[in-house]
Design an enzyme around this catalytic site. Structure first.
Site, PDB file in Angstrom:
ATOM      1  N   ASP A 185       0.840  -1.200   0.000  1.00  0.00           N
ATOM      2  CA  ASP A 185       0.000   0.000   0.000  1.00  0.00           C
ATOM      3  C   ASP A 185       0.875   1.249   0.000  1.00  0.00           C
ATOM      4  OD1 ASP A 185      -2.029   1.819   0.252  1.00  0.00           O
ATOM      5  OD2 ASP A 185      -2.847   1.013   2.120  1.00  0.00           O
ATOM      6  N   HIS A 187      -0.619   4.133  -0.073  1.00  0.00           N
ATOM      7  CA  HIS A 187      -1.458   4.938   0.833  1.00  0.00           C
ATOM      8  C   HIS A 187      -1.632   6.377   0.373  1.00  0.00           C
ATOM      9  CE1 HIS A 187      -3.043   5.774   5.036  1.00  0.00           C
ATOM     10  NE2 HIS A 187      -3.486   4.549   4.801  1.00  0.00           N
ATOM     11  N   GLU A 211      -1.022  -0.518  -4.143  1.00  0.00           N
ATOM     12  CA  GLU A 211      -2.300   0.116  -3.848  1.00  0.00           C
ATOM     13  C   GLU A 211      -2.155   1.637  -3.741  1.00  0.00           C
ATOM     14  OE1 GLU A 211      -5.442   0.189  -0.100  1.00  0.00           O
ATOM     15  OE2 GLU A 211      -4.420  -1.672  -0.634  1.00  0.00           O
ATOM     16  N   GLU A 237     -10.145   3.371  -2.691  1.00  0.00           N
ATOM     17  CA  GLU A 237     -10.739   3.538  -1.366  1.00  0.00           C
ATOM     18  C   GLU A 237     -11.212   4.959  -1.123  1.00  0.00           C
ATOM     19  OE1 GLU A 237      -7.400   4.124   1.973  1.00  0.00           O
ATOM     20  OE2 GLU A 237      -6.908   2.504   0.571  1.00  0.00           O
ATOM     21  N   HIS A 287     -12.226  -2.287   0.023  1.00  0.00           N
ATOM     22  CA  HIS A 287     -11.503  -1.696   1.139  1.00  0.00           C
ATOM     23  C   HIS A 287     -12.335  -1.875   2.410  1.00  0.00           C
ATOM     24  CE1 HIS A 287     -10.320   2.068   3.481  1.00  0.00           C
ATOM     25  NE2 HIS A 287      -9.132   1.572   3.203  1.00  0.00           N
TER      26      HIS A 287
END
Length: 384
Positions: A185, A187, A211, A237, A287
């Site tokens: 991730d 993020h 991700e 997400e 998510h």
């Protein structure tokens, strides 16, 4: 005619907001409308939607209610409104399933699978000790893991920062071997130039996916990043409706979408997003670093979406301090994990029974979770 007569909202540890929706014939539905760190704000939106529109309405007209809540206020979209709608939508589906005595997925056409693969988080916001943690989770039976790639990064950072990220992933790969999938991730804390460098540098360790390599506002950069790696690209997400997903489907850069059942309009909307993704040969991995109602809602859509790949869940995640996913359930075994899978819940509605007395008890605690504000070494704000 059965109508919606009452509702309650509960802010509970570690950082969740639960909605209890009740009908005139006594059926209760539960939803999880929350934006992590903005629970008070979403609470106000839920109250406004229910008080000004939903009370006194027939709970069975879920699609019509969704359209009215989304389109009826002129301004639309965004995390607060869509999360409020999502939690209400979950509760309405829970009620409808209970009215028919069937899981929601049976009302959506029936399941295309018997169980759903899940992954487990390792490490933390600033990832550390990931190798040992990964080995422990694999020993516990998980076959897929996810970890953060980095802590905060400068817009253009050093070769050392890249090497540290590669070393961390390499340590996990060495400990768990090639039969375990490892999602990485970014993020949204990584700038475009660093995302390009990291995507290429991490590839030898064969991540399951990378991700949110860039923030959604920079989704136009995804084709360039994807062109530099064979690693699947995942994102979504912080995208809240099928209209938000249009660009990434059309530019062909994303391989896995990650809509959140508590942020992207609930079961009604995410089922539509999944169907759009299927038409573009894109997989879905919802998510869900959230609570048991959100997870149960995810599994209802995973059950009916042919392109559902894997499911995030937050058991033992680093955010869950004070309470965890199973604490609020009468029967925690509904989420028993076996060989990296969870069976589809077979109870009516969302398939979970919430311990209302325990929810009320925990709602008396002060809950004030907010994500940290990180800063670079020059004092400027960094992406978390």
């Amino acid at each position: 005619m059965t109508t919606i007569t009452n509702y309650e909202l509960f802010e509970v540890p570690p950082r969740w907001l639960f909605l209890r929706l009740e009908t005139s014939d006594g059926v209760v539905g539960w939803g999880e409308p929350v934006v992590e760190g903005r629970a008070h704000t979403v609470r106000g939106a839920v109250e406004e939607l229910i008080e000004t529109y939903l009370l006194g309405e027939d709970p069975t007209r879920i699609e019509d209610h969704w359209q009215a809540m989304y389109r009826g206020g002129f301004y639309r979209g965004g995390p607060v409104l869509m999360s409020a709608i999502a939690g209400i939508d979950q509760a309405l589906w829970d009620i409808k399933g209970k009215q028919f005595g069937a899981p929601v997925y049976e009302l959506l056409g029936g399941p295309v699978r018997d169980r759903v693969r899940i992954y487990q988080w390792v490490g933390g916001d600033r990832p550390a000790d990931v190798g040992e943690a990964a080995a422990a989770k694999v020993d516990a039976g998980f076959t897929a893991l996810k970890m953060n790639a980095t802590a905060e990064l400068r817009r253009v950072d050093t070769p050392e920062a890249v090497a540290e990220a590669v070393e961390r992933l390499g340590e996990v790969r060495e400990r768990v071997g090639p039969a375990v999938d490892i999602g990485v991730d970014f993020h949204g804390r990584v700038s475009k130039p660093m995302a390009k460098r990291l995507a290429s540098a991490l590839e030898p360790h064969e991540p399951f996916f990378i991700e949110e390599p860039v923030l959604p506002g920079h989704n136009d950069a995804l084709p360039e990043i994807a062109a530099r790696t064979s690693t699947p690209i995942a994102t979504g997400e912080r995208m809240y409706s099928r209209w938000d997903f249009k660009q990434i489907f059309e530019n062909g850069a994303v391989d896995v979408i990650q809509p959140d059942l508590s942020h992207a309009g609930g079961i009604t909307e995410v089922k539509k997003i999944a169907a759009m993704a299927e038409a573009y040969d894109v997989a879905m991995a919802p998510h869900c670093p959230l609570g048991p109602i959100a997870l149960a809602s995810c599994l209802q859509v995973d059950a009916v979406a042919p392109n559902a790949l894997i499911q995030e869940q937050s058991l033992d995640i680093h955010y869950n301090e004070g309470n965890d996913v199973l604490d609020y359930l009468v029967d925690p075994s509904v989420f028993d994990y076996d060989e990296g899978f969870v069976e589809l819940p077979d109870g009516p509605g969302l398939g979970v029974e919430i311990d209302a007395d325990y929810v009320r008890e925990r709602a008396e605690q002060a809950v004030d979770w907010h994500n940290p504000v990180w800063r670079h070494d020059d004092g400027s704000v960094a992406e978390w």
